[in-house]
Design a protein around this motif. Structure first.
Motif, PDB file in Angstrom:
ATOM      1  N   GLN A 234       2.168   1.651  -3.492  1.00 51.07           N
ATOM      2  CA  GLN A 234       1.132   2.167  -4.390  1.00 51.07           C
ATOM      3  C   GLN A 234       0.897   3.655  -4.156  1.00 51.07           C
ATOM      4  OE1 GLN A 234      -2.421  -0.161  -3.976  1.00 51.07           O
ATOM      5  NE2 GLN A 234      -1.632  -1.816  -5.257  1.00 51.07           N
TER       6      GLN A 234
ATOM      7  N   ILE B 145      -5.766   2.705  -4.543  1.00 50.30           N
ATOM      8  CA  ILE B 145      -5.056   1.761  -3.686  1.00 50.30           C
ATOM      9  C   ILE B 145      -6.049   0.691  -3.260  1.00 50.30           C
ATOM     10  CG2 ILE B 145      -3.863   1.441  -1.481  1.00 50.30           C
ATOM     11  CD1 ILE B 145      -2.715   4.229  -1.820  1.00 50.30           C
TER      12      ILE B 145
ATOM     13  N   LYS C  46       0.834  -1.209   0.000  1.00 47.95           N
ATOM     14  CA  LYS C  46       0.000   0.000   0.000  1.00 47.95           C
ATOM     15  C   LYS C  46       0.866   1.255   0.000  1.00 47.95           C
ATOM     16  CE  LYS C  46      -4.127  -1.981   1.980  1.00 47.95           C
ATOM     17  NZ  LYS C  46      -5.180  -1.845   2.980  1.00 47.95           N
TER      18      LYS C  46
END
Length: 83
Positions: A9, A72, A6
């Motif tokens: 991203q 995300i 995450k």
């Protein structure tokens, strides 16, 4: 998906937004009052980003902080999962 993915991203999305505005990494670092090396670590998903730094980057890019999280996985608009 783990938090490293995450963060990666998020960092990639910051890069994409920065490049779309034709802003160099050095320029964004100056505009957001963040060390260029630290910004590089954020963009590569290496460092955890503080909320204050996230707000500074969003302001410098002229977007809402939540826009940085668009796309995300697990962070779709309206997705307010609690732990």
């Amino acid at each position: 998906m783990d938090y490293f993915d995450k963060r990666r991203q998020l960092g990639q999305h910051i890069v994409e937004m920065r490049k779309a505005q034709r802003i160099s990494q050095k320029q964004l670092a100056l505009m957001s009052d963040i060390n260029k090396g630290y910004l590089s670590e954020i963009e590569n998903g290496i460092s955890n980003i503080s909320v204050n730094k996230l707000f500074r980057i969003a302001d410098a890019l002229g977007v809402r902080p939540m826009d940085l999280f668009a796309g995300i996985e697990g962070e779709e608009e309206g997705d307010c999962a609690t732990t």
